[in-house]
Design a protein around this motif. Structure first.
Motif, PDB file in Angstrom:
ATOM      1  N   ALA A  29       9.278   6.893 -20.774  1.00  0.00           N
ATOM      2  CA  ALA A  29       9.450   7.535 -19.465  1.00  0.00           C
ATOM      3  C   ALA A  29       8.215   8.347 -19.095  1.00  0.00           C
ATOM      4  O   ALA A  29       7.778   8.338 -17.939  1.00  0.00           O
ATOM      5  CB  ALA A  29      10.695   8.425 -19.473  1.00  0.00           C
ATOM      6  N   ILE A  30       7.647   9.034 -20.075  1.00  0.00           N
ATOM      7  CA  ILE A  30       6.436   9.821 -19.820  1.00  0.00           C
ATOM      8  C   ILE A  30       5.272   8.905 -19.463  1.00  0.00           C
ATOM      9  O   ILE A  30       4.501   9.187 -18.531  1.00  0.00           O
ATOM     10  CB  ILE A  30       6.100  10.686 -21.047  1.00  0.00           C
ATOM     11  N   LEU A  31       5.129   7.804 -20.189  1.00  0.00           N
ATOM     12  CA  LEU A  31       4.060   6.854 -19.886  1.00  0.00           C
ATOM     13  C   LEU A  31       4.249   6.243 -18.499  1.00  0.00           C
ATOM     14  O   LEU A  31       3.280   6.062 -17.748  1.00  0.00           O
ATOM     15  CB  LEU A  31       4.030   5.748 -20.944  1.00  0.00           C
ATOM     16  N   ALA A  32       5.504   5.942 -18.157  1.00  0.00           N
ATOM     17  CA  ALA A  32       5.787   5.395 -16.832  1.00  0.00           C
ATOM     18  C   ALA A  32       5.477   6.422 -15.747  1.00  0.00           C
ATOM     19  O   ALA A  32       4.935   6.083 -14.679  1.00  0.00           O
ATOM     20  CB  ALA A  32       7.256   4.971 -16.740  1.00  0.00           C
ATOM     21  N   PHE A  33       5.792   7.697 -16.018  1.00  0.00           N
ATOM     22  CA  PHE A  33       5.469   8.768 -15.077  1.00  0.00           C
ATOM     23  C   PHE A  33       3.968   8.834 -14.825  1.00  0.00           C
ATOM     24  O   PHE A  33       3.523   8.951 -13.673  1.00  0.00           O
ATOM     25  CB  PHE A  33       5.977  10.093 -15.632  1.00  0.00           C
ATOM     26  N   ILE A  34       3.181   8.754 -15.895  1.00  0.00           N
ATOM     27  CA  ILE A  34       1.725   8.787 -15.754  1.00  0.00           C
ATOM     28  C   ILE A  34       1.243   7.622 -14.907  1.00  0.00           C
ATOM     29  O   ILE A  34       0.376   7.778 -14.032  1.00  0.00           O
ATOM     30  CB  ILE A  34       1.056   8.764 -17.146  1.00  0.00           C
ATOM     31  N   GLY A  35       1.804   6.440 -15.149  1.00  0.00           N
ATOM     32  CA  GLY A  35       1.403   5.266 -14.386  1.00  0.00           C
ATOM     33  C   GLY A  35       1.751   5.381 -12.914  1.00  0.00           C
ATOM     34  O   GLY A  35       0.913   5.096 -12.042  1.00  0.00           O
ATOM     35  N   VAL A  36       2.980   5.813 -12.612  1.00  0.00           N
ATOM     36  CA  VAL A  36       3.407   5.953 -11.213  1.00  0.00           C
ATOM     37  C   VAL A  36       2.595   7.036 -10.514  1.00  0.00           C
ATOM     38  O   VAL A  36       2.179   6.869  -9.358  1.00  0.00           O
ATOM     39  CB  VAL A  36       4.914   6.272 -11.139  1.00  0.00           C
ATOM     40  N   GLU A  37       2.351   8.153 -11.219  1.00  0.00           N
ATOM     41  CA  GLU A  37       1.578   9.251 -10.628  1.00  0.00           C
ATOM     42  C   GLU A  37       0.159   8.801 -10.300  1.00  0.00           C
ATOM     43  O   GLU A  37      -0.391   9.156  -9.233  1.00  0.00           O
ATOM     44  CB  GLU A  37       1.531  10.427 -11.601  1.00  0.00           C
ATOM     45  N   THR A  38      -0.426   8.025 -11.170  1.00  0.00           N
ATOM     46  CA  THR A  38      -1.778   7.510 -10.942  1.00  0.00           C
ATOM     47  C   THR A  38      -1.826   6.636  -9.695  1.00  0.00           C
ATOM     48  O   THR A  38      -2.743   6.741  -8.873  1.00  0.00           O
ATOM     49  CB  THR A  38      -2.254   6.701 -12.161  1.00  0.00           C
ATOM     50  N   VAL A  39      -0.820   5.781  -9.552  1.00  0.00           N
ATOM     51  CA  VAL A  39      -0.754   4.908  -8.382  1.00  0.00           C
ATOM     52  C   VAL A  39      -0.564   5.725  -7.102  1.00  0.00           C
ATOM     53  O   VAL A  39      -1.233   5.486  -6.087  1.00  0.00           O
ATOM     54  CB  VAL A  39       0.389   3.884  -8.532  1.00  0.00           C
ATOM     55  N   LEU A  40       0.330   6.711  -7.138  1.00  0.00           N
ATOM     56  CA  LEU A  40       0.588   7.533  -5.959  1.00  0.00           C
ATOM     57  C   LEU A  40      -0.655   8.296  -5.522  1.00  0.00           C
ATOM     58  O   LEU A  40      -0.936   8.416  -4.316  1.00  0.00           O
ATOM     59  CB  LEU A  40       1.727   8.521  -6.239  1.00  0.00           C
ATOM     60  N   LEU A  41      -1.412   8.802  -6.487  1.00  0.00           N
ATOM     61  CA  LEU A  41      -2.633   9.535  -6.151  1.00  0.00           C
ATOM     62  C   LEU A  41      -3.658   8.647  -5.457  1.00  0.00           C
ATOM     63  O   LEU A  41      -4.472   9.120  -4.660  1.00  0.00           O
ATOM     64  CB  LEU A  41      -3.243  10.143  -7.418  1.00  0.00           C
ATOM     65  N   LYS A  42      -3.591   7.350  -5.748  1.00  0.00           N
ATOM     66  CA  LYS A  42      -4.546   6.418  -5.159  1.00  0.00           C
ATOM     67  C   LYS A  42      -4.112   5.923  -3.781  1.00  0.00           C
ATOM     68  O   LYS A  42      -4.962   5.640  -2.926  1.00  0.00           O
ATOM     69  CB  LYS A  42      -4.746   5.218  -6.089  1.00  0.00           C
ATOM     70  N   ILE A  43      -2.804   5.824  -3.559  1.00  0.00           N
ATOM     71  CA  ILE A  43      -2.345   5.197  -2.315  1.00  0.00           C
ATOM     72  C   ILE A  43      -1.829   6.191  -1.271  1.00  0.00           C
ATOM     73  O   ILE A  43      -1.798   5.865  -0.083  1.00  0.00           O
ATOM     74  CB  ILE A  43      -1.245   4.149  -2.598  1.00  0.00           C
ATOM     75  N   VAL A  44      -1.413   7.404  -1.695  1.00  0.00           N
ATOM     76  CA  VAL A  44      -0.887   8.376  -0.738  1.00  0.00           C
ATOM     77  C   VAL A  44      -2.053   9.140  -0.124  1.00  0.00           C
ATOM     78  O   VAL A  44      -2.886   9.705  -0.843  1.00  0.00           O
ATOM     79  CB  VAL A  44       0.086   9.363  -1.417  1.00  0.00           C
ATOM     80  N   PRO A  45      -2.155   9.187   1.199  1.00  0.00           N
ATOM     81  CA  PRO A  45      -3.269   9.902   1.853  1.00  0.00           C
ATOM     82  C   PRO A  45      -3.287  11.383   1.490  1.00  0.00           C
ATOM     83  O   PRO A  45      -2.223  12.003   1.339  1.00  0.00           O
ATOM     84  CB  PRO A  45      -2.971   9.708   3.348  1.00  0.00           C
ATOM     85  N   ALA A  46      -4.466  11.945   1.352  1.00  0.00           N
ATOM     86  CA  ALA A  46      -4.614  13.358   0.989  1.00  0.00           C
ATOM     87  C   ALA A  46      -3.945  14.268   2.017  1.00  0.00           C
ATOM     88  O   ALA A  46      -3.397  15.317   1.664  1.00  0.00           O
ATOM     89  CB  ALA A  46      -6.095  13.707   0.855  1.00  0.00           C
ATOM     90  N   GLU A  47      -3.983  13.855   3.295  1.00  0.00           N
ATOM     91  CA  GLU A  47      -3.367  14.670   4.345  1.00  0.00           C
ATOM     92  C   GLU A  47      -1.869  14.806   4.134  1.00  0.00           C
ATOM     93  O   GLU A  47      -1.284  15.874   4.367  1.00  0.00           O
ATOM     94  CB  GLU A  47      -3.637  14.050   5.725  1.00  0.00           C
ATOM     95  N   LEU A  48      -1.226  13.721   3.689  1.00  0.00           N
ATOM     96  CA  LEU A  48       0.215  13.750   3.454  1.00  0.00           C
ATOM     97  C   LEU A  48       0.551  14.628   2.246  1.00  0.00           C
ATOM     98  O   LEU A  48       1.535  15.383   2.269  1.00  0.00           O
ATOM     99  CB  LEU A  48       0.736  12.324   3.230  1.00  0.00           C
ATOM    100  N   ILE A  49      -0.270  14.540   1.208  1.00  0.00           N
ATOM    101  CA  ILE A  49      -0.054  15.386   0.028  1.00  0.00           C
ATOM    102  C   ILE A  49      -0.212  16.850   0.420  1.00  0.00           C
ATOM    103  O   ILE A  49       0.574  17.712  -0.010  1.00  0.00           O
ATOM    104  CB  ILE A  49      -1.055  15.021  -1.091  1.00  0.00           C
ATOM    105  N   TYR A  50      -1.219  17.131   1.227  1.00  0.00           N
ATOM    106  CA  TYR A  50      -1.449  18.506   1.679  1.00  0.00           C
ATOM    107  C   TYR A  50      -0.251  19.040   2.448  1.00  0.00           C
ATOM    108  O   TYR A  50       0.166  20.193   2.267  1.00  0.00           O
ATOM    109  CB  TYR A  50      -2.704  18.544   2.553  1.00  0.00           C
ATOM    110  N   MET A  51       0.363  18.216   3.280  1.00  0.00           N
ATOM    111  CA  MET A  51       1.520  18.631   4.061  1.00  0.00           C
ATOM    112  C   MET A  51       2.716  18.958   3.169  1.00  0.00           C
ATOM    113  O   MET A  51       3.550  19.794   3.518  1.00  0.00           O
ATOM    114  CB  MET A  51       1.913  17.525   5.050  1.00  0.00           C
ATOM    115  N   MET A  52       2.783  18.342   1.983  1.00  0.00           N
ATOM    116  CA  MET A  52       3.924  18.553   1.094  1.00  0.00           C
ATOM    117  C   MET A  52       3.999  19.989   0.597  1.00  0.00           C
ATOM    118  O   MET A  52       5.090  20.504   0.328  1.00  0.00           O
ATOM    119  CB  MET A  52       3.853  17.594  -0.098  1.00  0.00           C
ATOM    120  N   PHE A  53       2.841  20.650   0.442  1.00  0.00           N
ATOM    121  CA  PHE A  53       2.910  22.034  -0.034  1.00  0.00           C
ATOM    122  C   PHE A  53       2.500  23.063   1.022  1.00  0.00           C
ATOM    123  O   PHE A  53       2.493  24.266   0.755  1.00  0.00           O
ATOM    124  CB  PHE A  53       2.072  22.239  -1.310  1.00  0.00           C
TER     125      PHE A  53
END
Length: 227
Positions: A29-53
């Protein structure tokens, strides 16, 4: 059909297999989390991440959806169907990756990932130490349940209040949450043999994974403040 034999009532071989499978699934599960997080960081626009916080009400909505989805994932992971169990665990891993996205993004911007490595190392060391205490101690840790439940509701109230009214919870709140997450790991580890059947290792791994990620979140939050 999933066995209904409680781990505490099973043979030593069955107990060993249950623990082996549970912790193997936590690792996966931890390895899968790392993989999904890596993908999200690459495909989710920085502007959208900024809006989240930045947008407090958007973040409040995300947390509300997360709590509901976490409940469903936990329920699915304890299903009599093996496929449903894995669906619950996988769903929860994706949720965790989404929730962690802004925190990981900030850590990368501030330290290039060094703080993330430090937080992961501390989390692993604390989890290993707490697990060793739970397995070697003969004490009954059931008293922690009420503390964890009450502490969780208080923490959730403070988080929601902070978002709605704009006050900063500060360093000591994060320290308190590290203690609460540690208590949760200790309680859940000590109760593995009494709360699950020998074939519910997927559900057991989900509960442990959730507590580990809570611990990692607040350790990373503390280190982010220092960087």
């Amino acid at each position: 059909m999933i066995s209904n034999v409680i781990v505490a009532q099973s043979t030593e071989v069955e107990k060993a297999n249950f623990y082996k499978k549970t912790y193997a699934h936590v690792a996966f599960a931890i390895l899968a989390f790392i993989g999904v997080e890596t993908v999200l960081l690459k495909i989710v626009p920085a502007e959208l991440i900024y809006m989240m916080f930045v947008q407090k009400y958007a973040w409040l909505l995300i947390i509300g959806v997360f709590w509901l989805a976490s409940f469903l994932a936990s329920k699915w992971s304890l299903s009599q169907s093996r496929a449903t169990q894995y669906f619950g665990l996988g769903f929860y891993v994706v949720l965790e990756a989404m929730i962690f996205l802004p925190l990981i993004y900030i850590a990368i911007l501030q330290s290039g990932g060094q703080v993330i490595f430090q937080a992961a190392t501390l989390t692993t060391a604390m989890f290993a130490g707490i697990s060793a205490v739970a397995f070697t101690s003969k004490r009954d840790f059931s008293f922690l349940r009420n503390i964890i439940v009450i502490g969780g509701f208080i923490a959730l109230g403070l988080i929601v209040g902070g978002m709605l009214f704009g006050f900063n919870l500060g360093l000591w709140f994060s320290v308190g949450m590290v203690i609460l997450a540690s208590a949760s790991i200790l309680y859940q580890t000590s109760k593995l043999k009494d709360s699950y059947t020998t074939n519910q290792y997927v559900g057991a791994s989900l509960q442990l994974f959730a507590s580990i990620m809570l611990l990692f979140w607040y350790i990373l939050s503390i280190l982010n403040r220092r960087s």
